[in-house]
Design an enzyme around this catalytic site. Structure first.
Site, PDB file in Angstrom:
ATOM      1  N   THR A 116       9.588   7.349   1.525  1.00 20.57           N
ATOM      2  CA  THR A 116       9.354   6.263   0.577  1.00 20.57           C
ATOM      3  C   THR A 116      10.113   6.481  -0.727  1.00 20.57           C
ATOM      4  OG1 THR A 116       7.641   5.338  -0.877  1.00 20.57           O
ATOM      5  CG2 THR A 116       7.227   7.518  -0.046  1.00 20.57           C
ATOM      6  N   TYR A 140       0.304  10.078  -3.268  1.00 17.57           N
ATOM      7  CA  TYR A 140       0.970   9.498  -2.097  1.00 17.57           C
ATOM      8  C   TYR A 140       2.441   9.934  -2.052  1.00 17.57           C
ATOM      9  CZ  TYR A 140       3.435   6.067   0.729  1.00 17.57           C
ATOM     10  OH  TYR A 140       4.267   5.484   1.648  1.00 17.57           O
ATOM     11  N   ARG A 218      11.425  -5.555  -7.874  1.00 17.68           N
ATOM     12  CA  ARG A 218      11.405  -4.686  -6.691  1.00 17.68           C
ATOM     13  C   ARG A 218      12.488  -5.120  -5.702  1.00 17.68           C
ATOM     14  NH1 ARG A 218       8.859  -2.343  -9.624  1.00 17.68           N
ATOM     15  NH2 ARG A 218       6.764  -1.458  -9.503  1.00 17.68           N
TER      16      ARG A 218
HETATM   17  N1  UDP Z   1       1.891  -7.132  -7.755  1.00 16.91           N
HETATM   18  C1  UDP Z   1       1.300  -8.184  -8.424  1.00 16.91           C
HETATM   19  N2  UDP Z   1       0.238  -8.800  -7.840  1.00 16.91           N
HETATM   20  C2  UDP Z   1      -0.274  -8.411  -6.628  1.00 16.91           C
HETATM   21  C3  UDP Z   1       0.345  -7.340  -5.960  1.00 16.91           C
HETATM   22  C4  UDP Z   1       1.418  -6.709  -6.559  1.00 16.91           C
HETATM   23  O1  UDP Z   1       1.715  -8.556  -9.520  1.00 16.91           O
HETATM   24  O2  UDP Z   1      -1.249  -9.008  -6.147  1.00 16.91           O
HETATM   25  C5  UDP Z   1       3.077  -6.497  -8.345  1.00 16.91           C
HETATM   26  C6  UDP Z   1       2.958  -4.996  -8.525  1.00 16.91           C
HETATM   27  O3  UDP Z   1       2.368  -4.689  -9.771  1.00 16.91           O
HETATM   28  C7  UDP Z   1       4.415  -4.550  -8.413  1.00 16.91           C
HETATM   29  C8  UDP Z   1       5.032  -5.566  -7.432  1.00 16.91           C
HETATM   30  O4  UDP Z   1       4.147  -6.688  -7.438  1.00 16.91           O
HETATM   31  O5  UDP Z   1       5.072  -4.696  -9.645  1.00 16.91           O
HETATM   32  C9  UDP Z   1       5.120  -5.038  -6.007  1.00 16.91           C
HETATM   33  O6  UDP Z   1       3.870  -4.493  -5.654  1.00 16.91           O
HETATM   34  P1  UDP Z   1       3.511  -4.067  -4.182  1.00 16.91           P
HETATM   35  O7  UDP Z   1       2.080  -3.563  -4.205  1.00 16.91           O
HETATM   36  O8  UDP Z   1       3.798  -5.178  -3.232  1.00 16.91           O
HETATM   37  O9  UDP Z   1       4.507  -2.887  -3.847  1.00 16.91           O
HETATM   38  P2  UDP Z   1       4.807  -1.512  -4.630  1.00 16.91           P
HETATM   39  O10 UDP Z   1       6.050  -1.761  -5.439  1.00 16.91           O
HETATM   40  O11 UDP Z   1       3.618  -1.153  -5.464  1.00 16.91           O
HETATM   41  O12 UDP Z   1       5.047  -0.545  -3.510  1.00 16.91           O
END
Ligand code: UDP
Length: 326
Positions: A116, A140, A218
């Protein structure tokens, strides 16, 4: 070639199993079904159990003539790893070590490992290549980081060959396999739940980041492209290729608000948004430099557009309104 896929009933695991089967590869799945879905893998030979069960792993290898392993099985809730790190190190690191020992004792020396971008921690530069320093910021990430180090030591000492695939943000669905987590914490499934009326709104965790619209950026990578990379990694090892750590991403970044806007277009639905406080440990930007994946595996993503990714997830949701049955 028979391949043992641990965690093959999970999201990326099941998409990889589907692609391996399309290529007429013999696949055996080992999954404890803590989070996986039995109906994600249909009639694939299946064992319910833990990867740390050495006797079971050795028996599967012997009975099915396993030559390689793709190891997905892991817990993957970052927040839970902070509150219950013991669970993450026991499962993701210690049991993985047991799995590797059982494989080596059974003379299986090719492994593709689900790693990851969380092993990098806060980015020091963007896009992130494999030379970027690894300094995880949660258990993690550390649990995966440690497994990478174990793999390196086992390569030197025992000749175990590995490819670790460091995923950025897995997303989307194939025709058969989609994303169904309980609880669901990921952005795209939650945006689509809001689009479908399962949620009243989608929470946006922070709009004051140092990004053009203030929300986190992202690198979303289609699950079918991830699956394809696993097949290529297996071929690389089978052809005598060297061990390698490889990023998998599109090299493109989309903000939370851009993802929501794309989901509005794809679904044709209204999606209400509620701005909430930042989530702990979220870096402002994570974008991959995945050029090594092309150089070593000849891999490049075929489904890079954010609308393409979201459309596949939306289609899967429409076909599976309640996700998987089991
Ligand atoms: N995020 C959000 N609302 C949600 C879920 C995620 O704003 O309901 C944001 C989160 O804070 C991050 C991005 O979306 O900035 C991607 O989050 P996700 O959990 O999908 O993946 P991560 O990057 O944490 O692995």
């Amino acid at each position: 070639m028979a391949v043992l896929v641990t965690g093959g009933a999970g999201y990326i695991g099941s998409a990889t199993v589907e692609l391996l089967r399309e290529g007429d590869v013999d696949v055996i799945v080992l999954d404890n079904l803590d989070y996986g879905h039995r109906d994600a893998i249909c009639d694939v030979p299946f064992y319910k159990g833990n990867v740390g069960d050495s006797d079971l792993v050795k028996r599967i290898v012997l009975e099915h003539g396993i030559e390689s392993c793709v190891h997905f099985a892991a817990y993957a809730y970052v927040g839970e790893s902070v509150t219950d790190p013991a669970k993450y190190f026991a499962n993701n690191t210690v049991q993985t070590n047991d799995l590797l020992n059982a494989l080596i004792e059974s003379d299986v020396k090719n492994i593709v490992f689900s790693s990851t971008c969380a092993t990098y921690g806060d980015p020091q530069y963007i896009p992130i290549d494999e030379m970027h320093p690894q300094k995880p910021i949660n258990p993690y990430g550390w649990s995966k980081f440690m497994t990478e180090r174990i793999l390196e030591s086992y390569d030197s000492a025992y000749g175990l060959k590995f490819v670790t695939l460091r995923y950025f943000n897995a997303a989307g669905a194939t025709a058969k396999c989609g994303e169904h987590h309980d609880p669901e914490t990921h952005l795209i499934p939650n945006v689509l739940r809001a689009a479908d009326g399962d949620l009243p709104f989608v929470s946006v965790f922070g709009d004051d980041y140092d990004t053009p619209d203030g929300t986190c950026i992202r690198d979303y990578i289609h699950v079918a492209d991830l699956a394809d990379a696993h097949l290529r990694a297996l071929d690389h090892l089978k052809g005598g290729g060297d061990s390698a750590h490889i990023n998998l991403g599109n090299g493109l970044g989309f903000s939370v608000l851009e993802v929501i806007e794309a989901a509005r277009k794809v679904s044709g639905r209204t999606i209400d948004v509620k701005i909430e406080p930042r989530r702990t440990g979220d870096p402002a930007r994570l974008i991959a430099n995945a050029s090594k994946a092309f150089e070593v595996l000849g891999w490049k993503p075929e489904n890079a557009g954010i609308e393409t990714i979201i459309r596949s997830a939306w289609d899967w949701k429409k076909a599976h309104p309640n996700g998987y049955a089991s």
